[in-house]
Design an enzyme around this catalytic site. Structure first.
Site, PDB file in Angstrom:
ATOM      1  N   GLU A 196      -3.638  -9.490   3.765  1.00 16.19           N
ATOM      2  CA  GLU A 196      -4.416  -9.218   4.984  1.00 16.19           C
ATOM      3  C   GLU A 196      -5.558 -10.199   5.189  1.00 16.19           C
ATOM      4  O   GLU A 196      -5.935 -10.497   6.327  1.00 16.19           O
ATOM      5  CB  GLU A 196      -4.971  -7.792   4.940  1.00 16.19           C
ATOM      6  CG  GLU A 196      -3.957  -6.706   5.206  1.00 16.19           C
ATOM      7  CD  GLU A 196      -3.232  -6.229   3.955  1.00 16.19           C
ATOM      8  OE1 GLU A 196      -2.558  -5.194   4.021  1.00 16.19           O
ATOM      9  OE2 GLU A 196      -3.338  -6.913   2.910  1.00 16.19           O
ATOM     10  N   GLU A 244       0.836  -1.203   0.000  1.00 15.87           N
ATOM     11  CA  GLU A 244       0.000   0.000   0.000  1.00 15.87           C
ATOM     12  C   GLU A 244       0.872   1.256   0.000  1.00 15.87           C
ATOM     13  O   GLU A 244       0.554   2.249  -0.662  1.00 15.87           O
ATOM     14  CB  GLU A 244      -0.930  -0.008   1.218  1.00 15.87           C
ATOM     15  CG  GLU A 244      -2.049  -1.036   1.098  1.00 15.87           C
ATOM     16  CD  GLU A 244      -2.953  -1.062   2.311  1.00 15.87           C
ATOM     17  OE1 GLU A 244      -4.160  -0.815   2.150  1.00 15.87           O
ATOM     18  OE2 GLU A 244      -2.464  -1.326   3.418  1.00 15.87           O
TER      19      GLU A 244
END
Length: 695
Positions: free
Chosen positions: A128, A108
């Site tokens: 995740e 990210e």
């Protein structure tokens, strides 16, 4: 060089400012790292001598993810969103230079840069979902804008790690760097400035989203195609919803929706359970009485005794790790059949595009077959994988002890037998260990390692390290009948058999456990594995199981005979309830004087699960397992316990140990039988208001 803080530095290298993160071991995004990156980028923006910035990391990897120790704690500024916003808004191009892994928050962060370069060995991903979460710092919003919605759906809901060359083809990496990464990144940064390339703000890129908007059934089709894979999990659905928001909402509102969906998961039980298993898996690798600096045996070659299903699968693990294997069978016919199955398994993987022909040929070149036990004379480890018969195993180990070189480890794949007794026939009981692989051995992740009373620290440490090398998750336990996994499984099997006698339908027992999250129920599992396997084990121990024995006596061994607890159409694995089996059950119930009755789903679940939890407490009392979490790792990775329920002891803590204790007492009162007597440890925890996590 200027130190922004203890973890991040800034240095102008000619016309390029380099921000370097140095936070061993994996440069996780702790508060200090976030603050350091923010400060470094701000320093670079303010530095008039530079026209571009490079974000890189020292050590073995780029940012490998969030600092998971901060989960559940009050947020500390700056947030990762603030860091990413600052990079994206920079008036100077920011280039992420990636090596090792850029995972989760690491990717990210890289997606917040204007460009990304990487060495070919790097990997990127948003894993995740494996922790019961979704990428919460814009990952579900930016990734679809780069690679397209269908690919982003796949990558985010699977948590797949993408090799840099593939990421480059997807447009996720702008350039692959040969040689020194930082030097290459600086050269790339200078080039984009010289060429006047634009500052690529991914949040402004909508072309890929427009493609998705033209396919209104995209998300419904994806959900349908992956329904089986996502069954029971909450995180994949929230990931899909977040990507839907990317397609349907303006970026700021979609980002807010992503955050909302992230916090929903973060507060939920599934994320807590999946994160618990994440840590439990790592804790299981530590054996309290084996020092971290214990010397290891260098395993350069392996021998496998038995080329059947288990032996072949075990051999494949070593071949894939680049370790030569000599596999031994009693006849040339059995040997040829076993090697042919290994070859067919690899050929099928090649056909699916998951393995290259070149790699398959390399694996097969490491395999040697022989019918002579002397063929394993020089192996560093020999694993016996023959059928469960103590006398035969002792005979094999007696021969191996005479044949194998000094210092070689002798291992058995037994799933139930006394390994101390097996080791007693050798002159090297300290070099004997149990390595219990799970079927199919080339697929299942768990390796239940069983230490005897005499197994040396070196052998234990070597086998734990070896497990990781061959792609397994190891847990060390001690010797008892069935060790940890099968000992607990026996309690579930016992109750499942009693339930069908008392009135529960076979298909209802299987359905309840399937709905709980297991891949299949106990009867469907028996049919898949082959009911004759457990029948032979019972016969060896002189144990009776009236319904199971009657089914096997009819030759109903399961799917391989098209009949077991269920019947199966030719070439089909779909179980069909069979009146013949129901007649057997009714006959046995009548013979035993059992009055049959309706049984609720709640009773089925409690009676199958709670005795396992009680047995887990007994296993801990006896010191068979080191930690409650070790038991949970065994059940998640070896027996299909749903990871989002965290394993038997974690589930007990969630339900409440006191509640389970009271239910056991109620079952003892209504059903009778010593199996309902709570163990002293369970009673102690219940009366003190404690949980397994307190042990």
């Amino acid at each position: 060089m200027t130190a922004i803080n203890d973890l991040v530095s800034y240095e102008a290298k000619g016309t390029v400012g380099v921000v370097t993160v140095n936070s061993p071991p994996v440069n996780a995004l702790s508060q200090g790292v976030r603050a350091g990156i923010l400060g470094g980028i701000q320093a670079g923006i303010a530095d008039d001598s530079v026209s571009a910035l490079v974000l890189t990391c020292a050590g073995r990897t780029f940012i490998a993810g969030a600092d998971i120790t901060e989960f559940g704690k009050p947020p500390r500024e700056p947030s990762l969103k603030e860091v990413i916003d600052t990079m994206e808004a920079s008036t100077k191009p920011v280039v992420a230079a990636i090596h090792g892994t850029a995972l989760g928050g690491g990717l990210e962060t890289a997606l917040g840069c204007h460009y990304r370069v990487a060495v070919a060995s790097a990997k990127v991903g948003l894993p995740e979902v494996k922790l019961g979460l979704l990428p919460g710092a814009g990952g579900t919003q930016r990734l679809p804008r780069v690679v397209g919605v269908p690919i982003a759906l796949d990558l985010i809901t699977s948590g797949e790690h993408v090799p840099a060359p593939k990421a480059h083809k997807l447009g996720l990496i702008d350039e692959l760097i040969d040689g020194d990464l930082v030097a290459g990144a600086i050269a790339f940064a200078k080039k984009i400035v010289a060429e006047g390339r634009p500052l690529v703000k991914i949040s402004d890129q909508n072309e890929k989203l427009e493609e998705a908007r033209k396919n209104p059934s995209l998300f419904a089709d994806f959900r349908k195609a992956n329904a089986r894979r996502f069954r029971g999990f909450e995180a994949p659905e929230n990931c899909i919803k977040a990507i839907e928001a990317a397609v349907n909402l303006p970026f700021p509102q979609a980002l807010a929706r992503e955050r909302e969906l992230f916090l929903e998961l973060l507060a939920g039980e599934q994320a807590k359970a999946q994160q618990y298993i994440f840590f439990a898996e790592r804790q299981a690798a530590k054996i309290p009485d084996v020092p971290a600096d214990t010397p290891l045996i260098d395993i350069k070659s392996a021998g496998v005794i038995g080329a059947g299903t288990m032996g072949g699968g075990i051999a494949m693990n070593f071949l894939q790790a680049g370790i030569p294997v000599t596999i031994v069978e009693t006849s040339q016919e059995a040997l040829d059949r076993g090697i042919d199955i290994i070859r067919k398994n690899y050929t099928a993987t090649v056909a699916k595009g998951r393995l290259t022909q070149e790699k398959m040929d390399g694996y097969m070149s490491l395999l040697t077959g022989t019918t002579n036990l002397e063929g394993v004379r020089d192996a560093d480890i020999v694993i016996e994988a023959i059928f469960e018969n103590m006398d035969v195993k002792k005979e094999v180990f007696t021969k191996l002890d005479r044949i194998c070189k000094q210092g070689a480890i002798l291992a058995t794949n037994t799933s139930t037998l006394d390994i101390d007794e097996i080791g007693s026939v050798t002159s090297r009981p300290d070099y004997v260990i149990g390595l219990h692989f799970f079927s199919p051995a080339n697929v299942m992740k768990l390796l239940e390692e069983v230490r005897t009373k005499k197994t040396s620290a070196t052998v234990m440490a070597t086998c734990m390290a070896l497990a990781k090398k061959i792609g397994k998750i190891p847990v060390m336990v001690r010797v008892c009948d069935g060790f940890v996994g099968n000992r607990m499984l026996a309690k579930r099997t016992e109750q499942a058999q009693k339930l069908i006698l008392e009135g529960a339908k076979i298909e209802d027992v299987d359905r309840v456990l399937y709905d709980f999250g297991f891949p299949m129920g106990p009867f469907a599992m028996g049919d898949l594995a082959g009911n004759d396997v457990s029948w032979r084990i019972r016969q060896g121990k002189g144990v009776k199981s009236p319904v199971a024995d009657a089914i096997c006596e009819l030759g109903r061994f399961g799917q391989k005979t098209n009949a077991g607890y269920y019947r199966y159409e030719a070439r089909s694995r779909t179980p069909i309830p069979d009146p013949v089996v129901e007649e057997i059950i009714e006959k046995v119930a009548k013979e035993q004087g059992v009055t049959r009755r309706p049984i609720t789903d709640e009773e089925i679940l409690k009676r199958c699960i709670y005795p396992m939890i009680n047995e887990a407490a007994k296993i801990l009392e006896e010191g068979i397992a080191t930690r409650a979490s070790d038991i949970d790792v065994i059940w998640v990775y070896g027996y299909g316990w749903p990871v989002y329920r965290g394993g038997p002891t974690r589930y007990a803590d969630y339900i409440g140990v006191e509640k389970i204790y009271n239910d056991l007492l109620r079952f003892k009162e209504t059903l009778g039988g010593e199996e309902w007597t709570p163990t002293p440890l369970l009673e102690k925890l219940a009366k003190e208001g404690k949980s397994f996590k307190d042990l």
